[in-house]
Motif scaffolding. Structure first.
Motif: not given
Length: 534
Positions: A241-254, A266-272
Protein backbone atom coordinates in the motif's frame (compact mmCIF):
# COMPACT_ATOMS: atom_id res chain seq x y z
CA UNK A 1 29.65 67.86 -23.08
CA UNK A 2 29.92 67.93 -19.28
CA UNK A 3 31.39 65.10 -17.23
CA UNK A 4 27.92 64.34 -15.87
CA UNK A 5 26.48 64.12 -19.39
CA UNK A 6 29.32 61.81 -20.41
CA UNK A 7 28.51 59.50 -17.52
CA UNK A 8 24.82 59.36 -18.44
CA UNK A 9 25.71 58.73 -22.09
CA UNK A 10 28.04 55.90 -21.07
CA UNK A 11 25.24 54.36 -19.00
CA UNK A 12 22.90 54.38 -21.99
CA UNK A 13 25.11 53.28 -24.82
CA UNK A 14 27.88 50.68 -24.78
CA UNK A 15 30.63 50.57 -27.39
CA UNK A 16 30.62 46.76 -27.54
CA UNK A 17 29.25 43.68 -25.82
CA UNK A 18 27.91 44.55 -22.38
CA UNK A 19 26.77 42.72 -19.27
CA UNK A 20 23.24 43.06 -20.62
CA UNK A 21 24.16 41.42 -23.94
CA UNK A 22 26.02 38.62 -22.14
CA UNK A 23 23.09 37.95 -19.80
CA UNK A 24 20.51 37.95 -22.62
CA UNK A 25 22.60 35.39 -24.50
CA UNK A 26 23.13 33.34 -21.36
CA UNK A 27 19.41 33.21 -20.59
CA UNK A 28 18.72 31.93 -24.10
CA UNK A 29 21.48 29.31 -23.77
CA UNK A 30 20.10 28.12 -20.42
CA UNK A 31 16.51 27.97 -21.67
CA UNK A 32 15.30 30.61 -19.20
CA UNK A 33 13.49 32.54 -21.92
CA UNK A 34 10.36 33.49 -19.93
CA UNK A 35 10.91 36.23 -17.37
CA UNK A 36 8.27 36.77 -14.68
CA UNK A 37 8.27 40.08 -12.90
CA UNK A 38 6.92 43.43 -11.84
CA UNK A 39 9.44 46.05 -12.97
CA UNK A 40 10.95 48.84 -10.93
CA UNK A 41 13.41 51.60 -11.70
CA UNK A 42 16.54 49.68 -10.69
CA UNK A 43 15.68 46.82 -13.08
CA UNK A 44 14.86 48.78 -16.24
CA UNK A 45 18.31 48.59 -17.93
CA UNK A 46 18.11 44.78 -17.86
CA UNK A 47 15.28 44.95 -20.39
CA UNK A 48 16.69 47.43 -22.89
CA UNK A 49 16.49 45.93 -26.41
CA UNK A 50 15.08 42.66 -25.07
CA UNK A 51 15.63 40.11 -27.88
CA UNK A 52 12.57 38.35 -29.34
CA UNK A 53 13.55 34.97 -27.91
CA UNK A 54 13.06 36.38 -24.39
CA UNK A 55 9.53 37.19 -23.22
CA UNK A 56 8.40 39.17 -20.18
CA UNK A 57 5.27 38.16 -18.23
CA UNK A 58 3.93 41.02 -16.14
CA UNK A 59 2.43 40.39 -12.71
CA UNK A 60 0.68 43.16 -10.81
CA UNK A 61 2.51 42.33 -7.57
CA UNK A 62 5.85 40.70 -6.85
CA UNK A 63 4.49 37.73 -4.90
CA UNK A 64 2.29 36.92 -7.90
CA UNK A 65 5.36 36.96 -10.14
CA UNK A 66 7.15 34.44 -7.90
CA UNK A 67 4.06 32.23 -7.69
CA UNK A 68 3.74 32.18 -11.49
CA UNK A 69 7.42 31.33 -11.86
CA UNK A 70 7.02 28.54 -9.29
CA UNK A 71 4.12 26.95 -11.19
CA UNK A 72 5.95 27.33 -14.51
CA UNK A 73 9.11 25.68 -13.17
CA UNK A 74 7.15 22.79 -11.68
CA UNK A 75 5.23 22.28 -14.92
CA UNK A 76 8.30 22.36 -17.18
CA UNK A 77 10.89 20.80 -14.88
CA UNK A 78 13.27 23.70 -15.67
CA UNK A 79 14.50 26.62 -13.59
CA UNK A 80 12.38 29.73 -14.05
CA UNK A 81 13.59 33.33 -13.91
CA UNK A 82 11.79 35.94 -11.84
CA UNK A 83 12.88 39.57 -11.60
CA UNK A 84 12.00 41.71 -8.57
CA UNK A 85 12.50 45.28 -7.43
CA UNK A 86 15.06 45.96 -4.68
CA UNK A 87 14.17 45.64 -0.99
CA UNK A 88 10.47 46.55 -1.18
CA UNK A 89 9.80 44.18 -4.07
CA UNK A 90 11.76 41.34 -2.53
CA UNK A 91 9.85 41.97 0.70
CA UNK A 92 6.52 41.66 -1.13
CA UNK A 93 7.68 38.40 -2.66
CA UNK A 94 9.13 36.72 0.43
CA UNK A 95 6.03 34.65 1.23
CA UNK A 96 6.15 32.91 -2.13
CA UNK A 97 9.96 32.68 -2.09
CA UNK A 98 9.50 30.74 1.16
CA UNK A 99 6.89 28.55 -0.53
CA UNK A 100 9.23 27.89 -3.48
CA UNK A 101 11.90 26.87 -0.96
CA UNK A 102 9.52 24.41 0.71
CA UNK A 103 8.27 23.24 -2.70
CA UNK A 104 11.91 22.67 -3.74
CA UNK A 105 11.19 24.63 -6.92
CA UNK A 106 14.19 25.75 -9.01
CA UNK A 107 13.96 29.54 -9.34
CA UNK A 108 16.57 32.13 -10.26
CA UNK A 109 15.46 35.32 -8.53
CA UNK A 110 17.17 38.51 -9.67
CA UNK A 111 16.60 41.86 -8.01
CA UNK A 112 17.66 45.39 -8.75
CA UNK A 113 20.12 47.37 -6.67
CA UNK A 114 21.04 51.05 -6.77
CA UNK A 115 24.17 52.25 -8.58
CA UNK A 116 27.40 51.21 -6.91
CA UNK A 117 28.73 54.76 -6.73
CA UNK A 118 25.93 55.95 -4.42
CA UNK A 119 25.52 52.86 -2.23
CA UNK A 120 27.66 54.42 0.57
CA UNK A 121 25.05 57.19 0.91
CA UNK A 122 22.07 54.86 1.51
CA UNK A 123 20.17 56.11 -1.56
CA UNK A 124 16.47 55.89 -2.25
CA UNK A 125 15.31 52.41 -3.34
CA UNK A 126 18.50 50.60 -2.46
CA UNK A 127 18.88 47.24 -0.73
CA UNK A 128 20.91 47.17 2.47
CA UNK A 129 22.44 43.72 3.06
CA UNK A 130 20.77 42.58 -0.12
CA UNK A 131 22.02 38.99 0.04
CA UNK A 132 20.93 38.54 3.67
CA UNK A 133 17.32 39.62 3.17
CA UNK A 134 16.00 36.51 1.35
CA UNK A 135 17.87 34.07 3.57
CA UNK A 136 17.36 31.43 4.83
CA UNK A 137 14.86 30.63 2.09
CA UNK A 138 17.27 30.66 -0.83
CA UNK A 139 19.99 28.09 -1.45
CA UNK A 140 22.53 30.75 -2.42
CA UNK A 141 22.63 34.54 -2.64
CA UNK A 142 25.14 36.94 -4.18
CA UNK A 143 25.67 40.54 -5.21
CA UNK A 144 28.62 40.22 -7.63
CA UNK A 145 31.75 42.15 -6.72
CA UNK A 146 32.17 43.45 -10.29
CA UNK A 147 29.77 44.14 -13.12
CA UNK A 148 31.63 41.64 -15.28
CA UNK A 149 30.83 38.89 -12.72
CA UNK A 150 27.05 39.17 -13.24
CA UNK A 151 26.75 36.62 -16.09
CA UNK A 152 28.83 34.04 -14.23
CA UNK A 153 26.79 34.65 -11.07
CA UNK A 154 23.54 33.98 -12.97
CA UNK A 155 25.04 30.84 -14.57
CA UNK A 156 26.11 29.57 -11.16
CA UNK A 157 22.71 30.46 -9.71
CA UNK A 158 21.00 28.40 -12.42
CA UNK A 159 23.19 25.37 -11.69
CA UNK A 160 22.61 25.62 -7.93
CA UNK A 161 18.84 26.03 -8.39
CA UNK A 162 18.70 22.86 -10.49
CA UNK A 163 21.01 20.73 -8.35
CA UNK A 164 19.29 18.40 -5.90
CA UNK A 165 17.64 19.43 -3.75
CA UNK A 166 16.24 22.07 -6.12
CA UNK A 167 15.27 25.47 -4.78
CA UNK A 168 15.36 29.24 -5.29
CA UNK A 169 18.57 31.28 -5.52
CA UNK A 170 19.07 35.06 -5.45
CA UNK A 171 21.24 37.51 -7.42
CA UNK A 172 21.26 41.24 -6.61
CA UNK A 173 22.41 43.39 -9.58
CA UNK A 174 23.30 47.10 -9.35
CA UNK A 175 21.59 49.26 -11.94
CA UNK A 176 24.85 50.55 -13.46
CA UNK A 177 26.24 47.05 -14.11
CA UNK A 178 24.13 46.35 -17.19
CA UNK A 179 25.92 48.65 -19.62
CA UNK A 180 29.46 47.79 -18.51
CA UNK A 181 31.63 46.04 -21.11
CA UNK A 182 31.58 42.26 -20.79
CA UNK A 183 32.27 39.42 -23.22
CA UNK A 184 29.66 36.67 -23.57
CA UNK A 185 30.15 33.44 -21.64
CA UNK A 186 29.40 29.80 -22.38
CA UNK A 187 27.83 28.09 -19.36
CA UNK A 188 29.37 24.86 -18.10
CA UNK A 189 27.50 21.57 -18.12
CA UNK A 190 26.94 20.53 -14.51
CA UNK A 191 25.62 17.27 -13.03
CA UNK A 192 22.36 17.74 -11.13
CA UNK A 193 22.05 14.61 -9.00
CA UNK A 194 24.12 12.38 -6.75
CA UNK A 195 23.88 8.59 -6.90
CA UNK A 196 22.81 6.75 -3.79
CA UNK A 197 25.31 4.80 -1.71
CA UNK A 198 25.13 1.25 -3.17
CA UNK A 199 25.86 -0.39 0.20
CA UNK A 200 23.00 1.45 1.89
CA UNK A 201 20.66 0.75 -1.01
CA UNK A 202 21.56 -2.97 -0.79
CA UNK A 203 20.67 -2.84 2.91
CA UNK A 204 17.31 -1.26 2.05
CA UNK A 205 16.71 -3.96 -0.57
CA UNK A 206 17.37 -6.64 2.04
CA UNK A 207 14.86 -5.09 4.42
CA UNK A 208 12.22 -4.92 1.68
CA UNK A 209 12.80 -8.53 0.71
CA UNK A 210 12.47 -9.71 4.32
CA UNK A 211 9.43 -7.61 5.20
CA UNK A 212 6.11 -9.40 5.63
CA UNK A 213 3.97 -6.26 5.39
CA UNK A 214 5.86 -3.30 3.94
CA UNK A 215 4.19 0.07 3.39
CA UNK A 216 5.27 3.08 1.34
CA UNK A 217 4.89 6.72 2.37
CA UNK A 218 5.47 8.86 -0.73
CA UNK A 219 6.06 12.60 -0.85
CA UNK A 220 6.38 15.37 -3.40
CA UNK A 221 9.93 14.26 -4.24
CA UNK A 222 8.43 11.28 -6.09
CA UNK A 223 6.64 13.69 -8.42
CA UNK A 224 9.56 16.11 -8.75
CA UNK A 225 11.90 13.27 -9.74
CA UNK A 226 9.39 11.77 -12.19
CA UNK A 227 9.25 8.57 -10.14
CA UNK A 228 5.50 7.91 -10.01
CA UNK A 229 5.50 5.24 -12.72
CA UNK A 230 8.45 3.48 -11.10
CA UNK A 231 6.65 3.59 -7.74
CA UNK A 232 3.49 2.03 -9.21
CA UNK A 233 5.62 -0.82 -10.59
CA UNK A 234 7.38 -1.37 -7.25
CA UNK A 235 4.11 -1.29 -5.28
CA UNK A 236 2.44 -3.77 -7.64
CA UNK A 237 5.42 -6.13 -7.43
CA UNK A 238 5.11 -6.38 -3.67
CA UNK A 239 1.43 -5.67 -2.99
CA UNK A 240 2.54 -2.65 -1.00
CA UNK A 241 0.00 0.00 0.00
CA UNK A 242 1.09 3.58 -0.70
CA UNK A 243 0.17 6.52 1.52
CA UNK A 244 0.61 10.15 0.54
CA UNK A 245 2.97 11.78 3.04
CA UNK A 246 1.57 14.47 5.34
CA UNK A 247 1.14 17.78 3.50
CA UNK A 248 2.47 16.36 0.21
CA UNK A 249 2.42 19.24 -2.27
CA UNK A 250 2.16 17.03 -5.40
CA UNK A 251 0.27 13.91 -6.42
CA UNK A 252 2.48 10.93 -5.64
CA UNK A 253 0.44 7.89 -6.74
CA UNK A 254 -2.75 7.35 -8.80
CA UNK A 255 -5.55 7.93 -6.32
CA UNK A 256 -7.88 5.51 -8.12
CA UNK A 257 -5.33 2.66 -7.84
CA UNK A 258 -6.33 -0.19 -5.46
CA UNK A 259 -2.98 0.13 -3.65
CA UNK A 260 -3.48 3.81 -2.83
CA UNK A 261 -4.12 3.91 0.92
CA UNK A 262 -4.97 7.59 1.38
CA UNK A 263 -3.47 10.69 2.96
CA UNK A 264 -1.55 10.64 6.22
CA UNK A 265 -2.45 13.30 8.75
CA UNK A 266 0.29 15.62 10.01
CA UNK A 267 0.14 14.13 13.51
CA UNK A 268 2.63 11.71 15.06
CA UNK A 269 0.01 9.57 16.77
CA UNK A 270 -2.24 9.49 13.69
CA UNK A 271 0.67 8.38 11.47
CA UNK A 272 1.63 5.55 13.80
CA UNK A 273 -1.99 4.45 14.03
CA UNK A 274 -2.41 4.45 10.22
CA UNK A 275 0.79 2.45 9.69
CA UNK A 276 0.12 -0.03 12.50
CA UNK A 277 0.72 -3.64 11.54
CA UNK A 278 3.46 -2.91 8.99
CA UNK A 279 6.99 -4.12 9.67
CA UNK A 280 8.77 -1.86 7.13
CA UNK A 281 8.00 1.80 6.46
CA UNK A 282 9.61 2.91 3.19
CA UNK A 283 9.53 6.73 2.94
CA UNK A 284 10.22 8.02 -0.56
CA UNK A 285 10.74 11.68 -1.45
CA UNK A 286 9.38 12.94 1.87
CA UNK A 287 10.56 13.90 5.37
CA UNK A 288 10.00 11.68 8.41
CA UNK A 289 7.53 13.28 9.01
CA UNK A 290 5.85 16.67 8.54
CA UNK A 291 3.84 17.47 11.69
CA UNK A 292 1.29 20.24 12.18
CA UNK A 293 0.48 19.60 15.83
CA UNK A 294 2.58 18.53 18.79
CA UNK A 295 2.76 14.79 19.34
CA UNK A 296 4.43 12.20 21.53
CA UNK A 297 5.50 8.60 21.44
CA UNK A 298 7.17 6.60 18.66
CA UNK A 299 7.59 7.84 15.10
CA UNK A 300 6.68 4.49 13.51
CA UNK A 301 4.82 1.43 14.81
CA UNK A 302 6.58 -0.71 17.40
CA UNK A 303 8.95 -3.17 15.76
CA UNK A 304 8.84 -1.58 12.30
CA UNK A 305 12.02 -0.74 10.39
CA UNK A 306 12.21 2.62 8.62
CA UNK A 307 14.02 3.40 5.37
CA UNK A 308 13.96 6.88 3.84
CA UNK A 309 15.20 7.81 0.33
CA UNK A 310 15.33 11.53 -0.50
CA UNK A 311 17.43 13.89 -2.61
CA UNK A 312 17.96 16.37 0.25
CA UNK A 313 20.86 15.66 2.67
CA UNK A 314 19.45 18.15 5.19
CA UNK A 315 16.11 16.35 5.19
CA UNK A 316 17.88 13.03 5.68
CA UNK A 317 20.02 14.43 8.49
CA UNK A 318 16.99 15.31 10.61
CA UNK A 319 15.40 11.86 10.25
CA UNK A 320 15.04 10.63 13.85
CA UNK A 321 15.59 6.89 13.35
CA UNK A 322 16.14 4.12 10.84
CA UNK A 323 18.13 4.30 7.60
CA UNK A 324 18.18 7.59 5.64
CA UNK A 325 19.61 7.44 2.11
CA UNK A 326 20.25 10.44 -0.13
CA UNK A 327 20.25 10.35 -3.91
CA UNK A 328 18.07 10.17 -6.99
CA UNK A 329 14.67 8.83 -5.92
CA UNK A 330 13.72 7.48 -9.34
CA UNK A 331 16.91 5.49 -9.73
CA UNK A 332 16.61 4.13 -6.21
CA UNK A 333 13.03 2.94 -6.74
CA UNK A 334 13.93 1.37 -10.09
CA UNK A 335 16.90 -0.39 -8.47
CA UNK A 336 14.73 -1.82 -5.68
CA UNK A 337 12.22 -3.06 -8.25
CA UNK A 338 15.01 -4.73 -10.19
CA UNK A 339 16.98 -6.42 -7.40
CA UNK A 340 14.28 -7.38 -4.88
CA UNK A 341 12.43 -10.50 -6.06
CA UNK A 342 8.71 -10.10 -6.53
CA UNK A 343 6.94 -11.30 -3.44
CA UNK A 344 3.17 -11.61 -3.70
CA UNK A 345 1.45 -10.36 -0.60
CA UNK A 346 -2.19 -10.09 0.31
CA UNK A 347 -3.72 -6.93 -1.04
CA UNK A 348 -4.45 -4.34 1.64
CA UNK A 349 -7.98 -3.57 2.61
CA UNK A 350 -9.69 -1.35 0.06
CA UNK A 351 -9.74 2.32 0.92
CA UNK A 352 -13.07 3.28 2.45
CA UNK A 353 -15.09 5.43 0.07
CA UNK A 354 -17.39 7.89 1.85
CA UNK A 355 -21.08 7.70 1.17
CA UNK A 356 -22.49 10.04 -1.45
CA UNK A 357 -23.05 13.45 0.14
CA UNK A 358 -26.44 14.95 0.80
CA UNK A 359 -27.50 16.84 -2.34
CA UNK A 360 -30.07 19.04 -0.64
CA UNK A 361 -27.41 21.53 0.53
CA UNK A 362 -24.44 22.95 -1.36
CA UNK A 363 -21.56 21.76 0.82
CA UNK A 364 -17.84 21.21 0.21
CA UNK A 365 -18.51 17.49 -0.04
CA UNK A 366 -21.23 17.86 -2.65
CA UNK A 367 -19.05 20.26 -4.65
CA UNK A 368 -16.07 17.88 -4.67
CA UNK A 369 -18.28 14.90 -5.50
CA UNK A 370 -19.83 16.64 -8.51
CA UNK A 371 -16.49 18.09 -9.59
CA UNK A 372 -15.05 14.56 -9.65
CA UNK A 373 -17.91 13.40 -11.86
CA UNK A 374 -17.99 16.34 -14.28
CA UNK A 375 -14.47 17.73 -14.69
CA UNK A 376 -12.57 16.79 -17.87
CA UNK A 377 -9.98 14.06 -17.53
CA UNK A 378 -6.26 14.66 -17.89
CA UNK A 379 -6.31 18.11 -16.32
CA UNK A 380 -3.83 19.78 -14.01
CA UNK A 381 -5.18 20.88 -10.62
CA UNK A 382 -3.71 23.65 -8.47
CA UNK A 383 -5.29 23.81 -5.02
CA UNK A 384 -5.30 26.37 -2.21
CA UNK A 385 -8.53 25.73 -0.35
CA UNK A 386 -7.43 24.49 3.10
CA UNK A 387 -10.88 24.00 4.60
CA UNK A 388 -11.99 21.99 1.55
CA UNK A 389 -8.99 19.65 1.50
CA UNK A 390 -10.73 16.93 3.52
CA UNK A 391 -13.68 16.64 1.09
CA UNK A 392 -11.20 16.95 -1.80
CA UNK A 393 -9.33 13.88 -0.53
CA UNK A 394 -12.59 12.03 0.10
CA UNK A 395 -14.30 12.56 -3.24
CA UNK A 396 -11.80 13.81 -5.85
CA UNK A 397 -9.38 11.31 -7.42
CA UNK A 398 -6.19 12.58 -9.12
CA UNK A 399 -5.33 9.96 -11.74
CA UNK A 400 -2.12 8.76 -13.36
CA UNK A 401 -2.35 11.14 -16.34
CA UNK A 402 -3.11 14.20 -14.20
CA UNK A 403 -1.06 16.66 -12.18
CA UNK A 404 -1.78 18.15 -8.78
CA UNK A 405 0.01 21.06 -7.14
CA UNK A 406 -0.48 22.73 -3.79
CA UNK A 407 1.56 24.84 -1.40
CA UNK A 408 4.15 23.04 0.75
CA UNK A 409 4.70 25.99 3.08
CA UNK A 410 1.18 26.47 4.45
CA UNK A 411 1.22 30.11 3.35
CA UNK A 412 -1.51 31.66 1.21
CA UNK A 413 -1.22 33.52 -2.08
CA UNK A 414 0.60 30.81 -4.04
CA UNK A 415 -2.22 28.85 -5.69
CA UNK A 416 -3.72 31.44 -8.03
CA UNK A 417 -0.45 32.62 -9.63
CA UNK A 418 0.98 29.08 -9.61
CA UNK A 419 -1.98 27.99 -11.73
CA UNK A 420 -1.04 30.65 -14.30
CA UNK A 421 2.53 29.35 -14.40
CA UNK A 422 1.35 25.75 -14.78
CA UNK A 423 -0.90 26.82 -17.68
CA UNK A 424 2.04 28.53 -19.38
CA UNK A 425 4.26 25.51 -18.83
CA UNK A 426 1.62 23.00 -20.02
CA UNK A 427 -0.42 24.82 -22.65
CA UNK A 428 -1.80 21.52 -23.99
CA UNK A 429 -4.20 20.92 -21.08
CA UNK A 430 -6.67 22.99 -19.06
CA UNK A 431 -5.86 23.89 -15.47
CA UNK A 432 -8.35 23.84 -12.63
CA UNK A 433 -7.45 26.33 -9.91
CA UNK A 434 -9.36 25.47 -6.74
CA UNK A 435 -9.25 28.30 -4.21
CA UNK A 436 -10.85 29.26 -0.96
CA UNK A 437 -12.32 32.75 -0.73
CA UNK A 438 -9.68 33.83 1.80
CA UNK A 439 -6.84 32.32 -0.22
CA UNK A 440 -8.00 33.94 -3.46
CA UNK A 441 -7.78 37.45 -2.01
CA UNK A 442 -4.03 37.12 -1.42
CA UNK A 443 -3.32 37.21 -5.17
CA UNK A 444 -6.57 38.18 -6.86
CA UNK A 445 -4.75 40.55 -9.24
CA UNK A 446 -3.39 37.46 -10.97
CA UNK A 447 -6.71 37.27 -12.82
CA UNK A 448 -5.56 40.23 -14.90
CA UNK A 449 -2.51 38.30 -16.12
CA UNK A 450 -4.72 35.27 -16.90
CA UNK A 451 -6.97 37.45 -19.06
CA UNK A 452 -4.10 39.32 -20.72
CA UNK A 453 -2.43 36.08 -21.84
CA UNK A 454 -5.64 34.14 -22.51
CA UNK A 455 -4.51 31.34 -20.19
CA UNK A 456 -6.69 28.23 -20.06
CA UNK A 457 -7.29 28.32 -16.30
CA UNK A 458 -10.67 27.61 -14.73
CA UNK A 459 -10.87 29.28 -11.32
CA UNK A 460 -13.27 27.72 -8.83
CA UNK A 461 -13.70 29.84 -5.69
CA UNK A 462 -15.15 28.00 -2.68
CA UNK A 463 -16.87 30.87 -0.88
CA UNK A 464 -17.61 29.82 2.69
CA UNK A 465 -17.50 33.36 4.02
CA UNK A 466 -14.21 33.30 5.89
CA UNK A 467 -11.07 31.55 7.02
CA UNK A 468 -12.92 28.38 8.02
CA UNK A 469 -9.75 26.27 8.31
CA UNK A 470 -8.58 28.73 10.98
CA UNK A 471 -11.90 28.38 12.79
CA UNK A 472 -11.52 24.59 12.80
CA UNK A 473 -8.01 24.89 14.21
CA UNK A 474 -9.14 27.35 16.88
CA UNK A 475 -11.46 24.65 18.15
CA UNK A 476 -8.41 22.58 19.13
CA UNK A 477 -7.54 25.36 21.59
CA UNK A 478 -11.10 25.66 22.88
CA UNK A 479 -11.44 29.20 21.56
CA UNK A 480 -13.03 31.22 18.78
CA UNK A 481 -10.89 32.53 15.93
CA UNK A 482 -10.62 36.31 15.63
CA UNK A 483 -10.82 38.11 12.29
CA UNK A 484 -12.00 35.02 10.44
CA UNK A 485 -15.15 36.30 8.72
CA UNK A 486 -15.07 37.76 5.19
CA UNK A 487 -18.53 39.09 4.33
CA UNK A 488 -19.34 41.07 1.21
CA UNK A 489 -16.75 39.76 -1.26
CA UNK A 490 -18.00 39.62 -4.86
CA UNK A 491 -15.66 37.41 -6.86
CA UNK A 492 -17.67 37.75 -10.05
CA UNK A 493 -17.24 41.51 -9.96
CA UNK A 494 -13.55 41.16 -9.15
CA UNK A 495 -13.04 38.76 -12.08
CA UNK A 496 -15.10 40.71 -14.60
CA UNK A 497 -13.29 43.91 -13.67
CA UNK A 498 -10.03 42.24 -14.76
CA UNK A 499 -11.40 40.71 -17.96
CA UNK A 500 -12.31 37.18 -16.80
CA UNK A 501 -15.81 35.81 -17.42
CA UNK A 502 -17.47 34.75 -14.17
CA UNK A 503 -20.59 33.17 -12.71
CA UNK A 504 -21.93 32.36 -9.24
CA UNK A 505 -23.92 29.39 -7.95
CA UNK A 506 -25.51 28.86 -4.55
CA UNK A 507 -28.33 26.42 -5.39
CA UNK A 508 -27.35 22.72 -5.28
CA UNK A 509 -29.79 22.01 -8.09
CA UNK A 510 -27.84 24.36 -10.37
CA UNK A 511 -24.39 23.07 -9.44
CA UNK A 512 -23.92 20.52 -12.24
CA UNK A 513 -24.80 23.00 -14.96
CA UNK A 514 -22.46 25.60 -13.44
CA UNK A 515 -19.53 23.15 -13.36
CA UNK A 516 -20.20 22.09 -16.96
CA UNK A 517 -20.28 25.75 -18.04
CA UNK A 518 -16.98 26.38 -16.24
CA UNK A 519 -15.21 23.88 -18.50
CA UNK A 520 -16.75 25.04 -21.77
CA UNK A 521 -14.54 26.64 -24.41
CA UNK A 522 -10.97 27.78 -23.93
CA UNK A 523 -9.51 30.54 -21.80
CA UNK A 524 -9.90 31.83 -18.27
CA UNK A 525 -13.28 31.54 -16.54
CA UNK A 526 -14.29 31.82 -12.89
CA UNK A 527 -17.03 30.09 -10.91
CA UNK A 528 -17.86 31.29 -7.41
CA UNK A 529 -19.57 28.55 -5.39
CA UNK A 530 -21.34 29.79 -2.26
CA UNK A 531 -21.45 26.88 0.15
CA UNK A 532 -22.92 26.02 3.52
CA UNK A 533 -21.06 24.08 6.19
CA UNK A 534 -20.93 20.27 6.16
Amino acid sequence: MTARALRVDALRVGDGPTVRHAVHQLLADLGMTTIFGNPGSTELPMFRDLPPELSYVLALQESVAVGMADGFAQATGRAALVNLHSSAGVGHAMGNIYTAFRNQTPLVVTAGQQARSILPYEPFLYAERSTEFPRPFVKWAIEPARAQDVPLAIARAHHIAMQAPCGPVFVSIPIDDWEQPCPPITPARVSRSVDVDPALLAEAAGLLHAARRPVVVAGAGVARDGAREALVHLAEQHGTPVWAAPMAARNVFPEDHPLFAGFLAASREAIVDALDGHDLVLVLGAPVFTFHVEGFGPFVPEGADLVQIVDDPAMAARTPLGLAITGDVTRAIAHLAQVVPERPRALPRARIVPAAPDDSRLTDSLLMSRLEALRPKGIAVVEEAPSTRGPLHDYFRVRADEEFHTCASGGLGHGLPAALGVAMGRPDRPVLCLLGDGSAMYAIQGLWTAARHGLDVRFLIVNNGGYVALEHFAGLFGMEAVGSRLPGLDFCALAQGQGVAAARVSDPAALDAAIQDLFQGVGPRLLEVVITGD
